[in-house]
Enzyme design. Structure first.
Site, PDB file in Angstrom:
ATOM      1  N   LYS A  25      20.741   4.638 -17.695  1.00 39.51           N
ATOM      2  CA  LYS A  25      21.144   3.267 -17.414  1.00 39.51           C
ATOM      3  C   LYS A  25      22.485   3.347 -16.604  1.00 39.51           C
ATOM      4  CE  LYS A  25      23.773  -0.618 -19.223  1.00 39.51           C
ATOM      5  NZ  LYS A  25      25.463  -0.055 -19.032  1.00 39.51           N
ATOM      6  N   ASP A 119      29.772  -5.460 -20.808  1.00 42.44           N
ATOM      7  CA  ASP A 119      29.765  -6.067 -22.376  1.00 42.44           C
ATOM      8  C   ASP A 119      31.389  -6.251 -22.297  1.00 42.44           C
ATOM      9  OD1 ASP A 119      27.259  -5.612 -22.856  1.00 42.44           O
ATOM     10  OD2 ASP A 119      27.341  -3.238 -23.260  1.00 42.44           O
TER      11      ASP A 119
HETATM   12  C1  UD1 Z   1      31.232   3.249 -18.243  1.00 41.56           C
HETATM   13  C2  UD1 Z   1      29.860   3.144 -18.925  1.00 41.56           C
HETATM   14  C3  UD1 Z   1      30.046   2.698 -20.488  1.00 41.56           C
HETATM   15  C4  UD1 Z   1      30.824   3.642 -21.132  1.00 41.56           C
HETATM   16  C5  UD1 Z   1      32.299   3.929 -20.612  1.00 41.56           C
HETATM   17  C6  UD1 Z   1      32.878   5.111 -21.385  1.00 41.56           C
HETATM   18  C7  UD1 Z   1      28.672   2.287 -16.809  1.00 41.56           C
HETATM   19  C8  UD1 Z   1      27.986   1.320 -16.355  1.00 41.56           C
HETATM   20  N1  UD1 Z   1      29.193   1.960 -18.201  1.00 41.56           N
HETATM   21  O1  UD1 Z   1      32.150   2.279 -18.308  1.00 41.56           O
HETATM   22  O2  UD1 Z   1      28.721   2.621 -20.901  1.00 41.56           O
HETATM   23  O3  UD1 Z   1      31.003   3.108 -22.564  1.00 41.56           O
HETATM   24  O4  UD1 Z   1      31.904   4.495 -19.302  1.00 41.56           O
HETATM   25  O5  UD1 Z   1      32.134   6.264 -21.479  1.00 41.56           O
HETATM   26  O6  UD1 Z   1      28.685   3.699 -16.578  1.00 41.56           O
HETATM   27  N2  UD1 Z   1      40.275   1.332 -17.791  1.00 41.56           N
HETATM   28  C9  UD1 Z   1      41.289   0.663 -17.278  1.00 41.56           C
HETATM   29  N3  UD1 Z   1      41.339   0.187 -15.990  1.00 41.56           N
HETATM   30  C10 UD1 Z   1      40.409   0.648 -15.197  1.00 41.56           C
HETATM   31  C11 UD1 Z   1      39.433   1.084 -15.735  1.00 41.56           C
HETATM   32  C12 UD1 Z   1      39.285   1.522 -16.946  1.00 41.56           C
HETATM   33  O7  UD1 Z   1      42.413   0.473 -17.846  1.00 41.56           O
HETATM   34  O8  UD1 Z   1      40.289   0.156 -14.080  1.00 41.56           O
HETATM   35  C13 UD1 Z   1      40.054   1.630 -19.259  1.00 41.56           C
HETATM   36  C14 UD1 Z   1      38.985   0.921 -20.022  1.00 41.56           C
HETATM   37  O9  UD1 Z   1      39.584  -0.380 -20.215  1.00 41.56           O
HETATM   38  C15 UD1 Z   1      38.756   1.628 -21.127  1.00 41.56           C
HETATM   39  C16 UD1 Z   1      38.734   3.134 -20.550  1.00 41.56           C
HETATM   40  O10 UD1 Z   1      39.553   2.810 -19.336  1.00 41.56           O
HETATM   41  O11 UD1 Z   1      39.840   1.448 -22.141  1.00 41.56           O
HETATM   42  C17 UD1 Z   1      37.702   3.742 -20.199  1.00 41.56           C
HETATM   43  O12 UD1 Z   1      36.687   3.006 -19.626  1.00 41.56           O
HETATM   44  P1  UD1 Z   1      35.725   3.488 -18.307  1.00 41.56           P
HETATM   45  O13 UD1 Z   1      35.495   4.860 -18.733  1.00 41.56           O
HETATM   46  O14 UD1 Z   1      36.431   3.060 -17.017  1.00 41.56           O
HETATM   47  O15 UD1 Z   1      34.321   2.463 -18.623  1.00 41.56           O
HETATM   48  P2  UD1 Z   1      33.262   2.185 -17.683  1.00 41.56           P
HETATM   49  O16 UD1 Z   1      33.468   3.000 -16.338  1.00 41.56           O
HETATM   50  O17 UD1 Z   1      33.448   0.522 -17.313  1.00 41.56           O
END
Ligand code: UD1
Length: 435
Positions: A25, A119
């Site tokens: 996914k 989520d």
């Molecule tokens: C992706 C995955 C999700 C997985 C996550 C971590 C997809 C569609 N989803 O989510 O299943 O659990 O990686 O492996 O691929 N953050 C910020 N600012 C930002 C971006 C992120 O503060 O602009 C923080 C988030 O709040 C979180 C952390 O960084 O605490 C990690 O998030 P991130 O790796 O970005 O998760 P996603 O890419 O959204």
């Protein structure tokens, strides 16, 4: 699947049998977006049939892109892009719109993407994405509806991510490959799905390399060409089904996910007393005696993945004694625990860092550690599914309960799992769709 759908789960004892997982996914939708960087077609195969693919296909079609889905193949044909604005009806459905900004800026010079969803497992801001796009030369404005962006020319930059965010790394990769000059991403995410996307971009003609210290170096090129790729198996689904077997005292053989994607998951389950049979094609997990407790921190790759957390916590209810899970990636990923308690689980949440090291949430009030005492005979219950991963954890819990359960709002779950009813039926568990 429609919102509000409900499943009835009737436990049958140990789950035994075979499951084949499709491509992940967290990779498929990103490959579909990457295809927009070329004006020739790309074909992605071993695609899962999940809600996120449907949503992304509709989003691309709304931009005038032809997306054909034939069995497990998705063909994206973007010779021209007919629009730069992702319609507001896609607000909050998943997190993919943010990844479209870079490709749309390259192809059309401007982009609007609505507020992203996904989520509710933390605040999940997009500040890293916005800052990176600005560093690459885009003008980006955050409005109440979403992001407005435009760029005359995108240029490479040195970007240091405050945290190795998966999708922020992907936003930069998808933007930098066609930007003029060199981009360096420091503190990049190196999750297998990110590497898979980088390899697809390389296959399209991108010039990029990965250095040992979490740095991507990208030399922008003028054009990319469509490419073909067969996706690797979903490591989140694979782990979930292995746990479903262990949870019920059975044994599940999972096909289609390379062992290398599960190295930490396998080690963690072995530490709890599971034994594995592993071949080039499949992995089987079983436990001959009672399960042992564990102390686990979630982490970025190659650490224990945050998406494996909820099945593992459910499994903790079947280990003899106290187990600890410290969530270090998302600050609010225990929203499924209340319902687990209603099923009889003995679990307590803490805002302390109870794992092996302090994390970013140590001085916040975020309840990001959990202690679970097992072993507990879970009870059947009526549960509302909060999100995709929490939802699957409930199915595993319901399979081990002493009576039937009803799960509402399973559309969350079907957004991320390929044909779960068929997969469970293959393990002997019959789940009925309730009208
Ligand atoms: C992706 C995955 C999700 C997985 C996550 C971590 C997809 C569609 N989803 O989510 O299943 O659990 O990686 O492996 O691929 N953050 C910020 N600012 C930002 C971006 C992120 O503060 O602009 C923080 C988030 O709040 C979180 C952390 O960084 O605490 C990690 O998030 P991130 O790796 O970005 O998760 P996603 O890419 O959204």
């Amino acid at each position: 699947m429609a919102e509000g759908s409900t499943w009835g789960v009737e436990p049958i004892g140990p789950l035994r049998g075979d499951v084949t997982v499709r491509g992940s996914k967290n990779a498929i939708t990103k490959h579909m977006v990457a295809a927009l960087l070329s004006d020739t077609p790309s074909v992605i195969s071993n695609a899962p049939e999940i809600g996120d693919v449907d949503i992304t296909a509709q989003m691309l079609r709304a931009l005038g892109v032809v997306v054909r889905v034939e069995a497990d193949k998705i063909c994206v044909e973007p010779p021209v892009i007919g629009g730069s604005r992702v319609p507001l009806e896609f607000t909050g459905l998943n997190r993919i719109p943010i990844l479209l900004v870079g490709p749309l800026l390259h192809r059309v010079g401007e982009a609007f993407v609505p507020m992203v969803g996904g989520d509710r497992i933390g605040t999940r801001p997009v500040d890293f994405h916005v800052e990176a796009l600005r560093q690459l030369g885009a003008e980006v404005e955050q409005t109440p509806e979403g992001l407005e962006a435009k760029a005359v020319k995108l240029r490479g930059a040195r970007i240091r991510l405050p945290f190795p965010s998966v999708m922020a790394t992907e936003t930069i990769l998808l933007t930098a490959v066609l930007a003029e000059g060199r981009t360096i991403i420091e503190n990049a995410a190196i999750e297998p799905e990110v590497i898979e996307l980088a390899l697809f971009l390389q296959r399209m003609g991108a010039h990029l390399e990965l250095r040992p210290d979490r740095r991507f170096i990208i030399e922008g090129v003028e054009t990319l060409t469509g490419a073909n790729h067969r996706l690797n198996g979903d490591r989140i689904e694979a782990f979930s089904y292995l746990v479903a077997g262990l949870m019920t005292g059975g044994e599940v053989r999972v096909h289609g996910c390379p062992q290398g994607r599960l190295i930490t998951a396998i080690a963690t389950l072995q530490g709890m007393g599971a034994t594995f049979e592993i071949t080039d094609d499949w992995l089987l997990a079983k436990a001959d005696g009672p399960l042992k407790t564990a102390v686990v921190d979630t982490d970025t790759h190659p650490g224990f993945m945050t998406d494996w957390q909820s099945p593992l916590v459910v499994l903790f209810t079947q280990a003899e004694g106290m187990s600890v899970l410290h969530e270090t990636v998302f600050e609010n990923r225990f929203n499924y625990v209340d319902a687990l308690r209603a099923m009889g689980a003995e679990a307590e949440l803490y805002n302390n860092c109870l794992g092996s090291r302090p994390c970013r949430f140590r001085e916040t009030s975020a309840l990001h550690s959990i202690v679970v005492r097992g072993r507990t005979q879970l009870r059947g219950a009526n549960i509302t599914v909060p999100d995709v991963r929490g939802g699957f954890a409930y199915v595993i819990a319901a399979a081990a309960a002493d009576g039937p359960s009803t799960l509402r709002d399973v559309h969350h779950l079907e957004r991320g799992y390929h044909r779960p009813l068929e997969a469970f039926a293959g393990l002997g568990l019959h789940i009925n769709r309730v009208a």
